[in-house]
Design an enzyme around this catalytic site. Structure first.
Site, mmCIF file in Angstrom:
data_model
loop_
_atom_site.group_PDB
_atom_site.id
_atom_site.type_symbol
_atom_site.label_atom_id
_atom_site.label_comp_id
_atom_site.label_asym_id
_atom_site.label_seq_id
_atom_site.Cartn_x
_atom_site.Cartn_y
_atom_site.Cartn_z
ATOM 1 N N ASN A 10 31.845 29.087 48.996
ATOM 2 C CA ASN A 10 32.817 28.425 49.866
ATOM 3 C C ASN A 10 33.594 27.447 48.999
ATOM 4 O OD1 ASN A 10 34.237 27.249 51.979
ATOM 5 N ND2 ASN A 10 32.531 25.953 52.615
ATOM 6 N N TRP A 11 34.823 27.829 48.653
ATOM 7 C CA TRP A 11 35.606 27.018 47.728
ATOM 8 C C TRP A 11 36.148 25.739 48.351
ATOM 9 C CZ3 TRP A 11 39.110 31.157 44.884
ATOM 10 C CH2 TRP A 11 38.327 31.843 43.953
ATOM 11 N N GLU A 98 32.239 20.050 57.846
ATOM 12 C CA GLU A 98 33.482 19.330 57.550
ATOM 13 C C GLU A 98 34.534 19.596 58.622
ATOM 14 O OE1 GLU A 98 32.444 19.694 52.820
ATOM 15 O OE2 GLU A 98 34.098 20.885 53.647
ATOM 16 N N GLY A 174 26.976 18.553 48.840
ATOM 17 C CA GLY A 174 27.738 17.801 47.859
ATOM 18 C C GLY A 174 27.130 16.462 47.486
ATOM 19 N N GLY A 236 29.892 23.962 45.258
ATOM 20 C CA GLY A 236 30.301 23.714 43.875
ATOM 21 C C GLY A 236 29.928 24.802 42.893
#
Length: 252
Positions: A10-11, A98, A174, A236
């Site tokens: 997932n960029w 998010e 993250g 990441g």
């Protein structure tokens, strides 16, 4: 039941088109067989069309990072699931923490999106997960179970059996923190038992459940050895071709 693993990058909002193209060129001839694992990249909508063209003939599959729940209309800036399907994309990620936090998406929104995605012949990757506060209060199971129940509302057993569900503890995205393999497996087990309660054992054994949250090449093998974990949704470590390929090395 044997479930095919699914490793999905997932960029998020990263890369330029030239960088995305270079990534596809670097990985497309180096992926394991799709008979062993589904290798997926979730990319910004801007890049999906050229990436779909560039990956032709390879094992690389693609996911949109979001879509709207209508196919067309006066919804400026949104992405149509019908248009995404027309590009030949396989998956759409919905309900990411998010999206829920920054863009105030509700369980109802996510449920509508799941239905629209299935209606257009794509597969949703439905995200769920709890905050650190919820985790430390010992309320993970009831919170995640409620997210799953709301997200699956009105879906058929056949649809749910094809679904991918991604459990991502928000406190491990993250942050460098990672749930232990045991915690990840336990909560993925909660997801599976919730599906079983709603749809029965056959469906719960068919649905694929990913873990996400600071997954790295050095942690992937231990996670994938767990009973209820069928894949990973990776942030990441999916951004560079070398590390994405390293995630898939165990399936070569």
């Amino acid at each position: 039941m044997s479930r095919k693993p699914i490793i999905a990058g997932n960029w998020k909002m990263n890369k330029t088109l030239s960088e995305a193209q270079a990534f596809v060129d670097a990985v497309k001839n180096n992926l394991p067989s799709s008979e062993k694992v589904d290798s997926v990249i979730g990319a910004p909508a801007l890049f999906l069309a050229p990436m779909a063209y560039s990956r032709q003939g390879s094992e690389l599959q693609l996911a949109a990072e979001n879509s709207y729940f209508e196919n067309a209309g006066a919804f400026t800036g949104e992405n149509s699931p019908a248009a995404i399907a027309d590009l030949g994309i396989e998956y759409i990620i919905i309900g990411h923490s998010e999206r829920r936090e920054y863009f105030h998406e509700t369980d109802e929104d996510i449920n509508k999106k799941a239905k629209a995605i299935f209606a257009n012949g794509l597969t949703p990757i439905l995200c769920c997960g709890e905050t650190l506060e919820t985790f430390e209060a010992g309320k993970t199971a009831e919170f995640v179970s409620a997210q799953i129940e709301a997200g699956l509302e009105g879906l058929t057993a056949e649809q749910v059996s094809k679904l991918v569900i991604a459990y991502e503890p928000i406190w491990a995205i993250g942050t460098g923190k990672t749930a232990t393999n045991e915690i990840a497996d336990e909560t993925c087990g909660v997801v599976r038992s919730t599906v079983e309660k709603l749809y029965g054992k056959e469906v719960s054994e068919a649905v694929r459940i990913q873990y996400g949250g600071s997954v790295k090449p050095e942690t992937i093998e231990g996670l994938m050895a767990k009973e209820n974990i069928d894949g990973a949704l990776v942030g990441g470590a999916s951004l560079e071709a070398e590390s994405f390929l390293a995630l898939l090395e165990i399936y070569k």
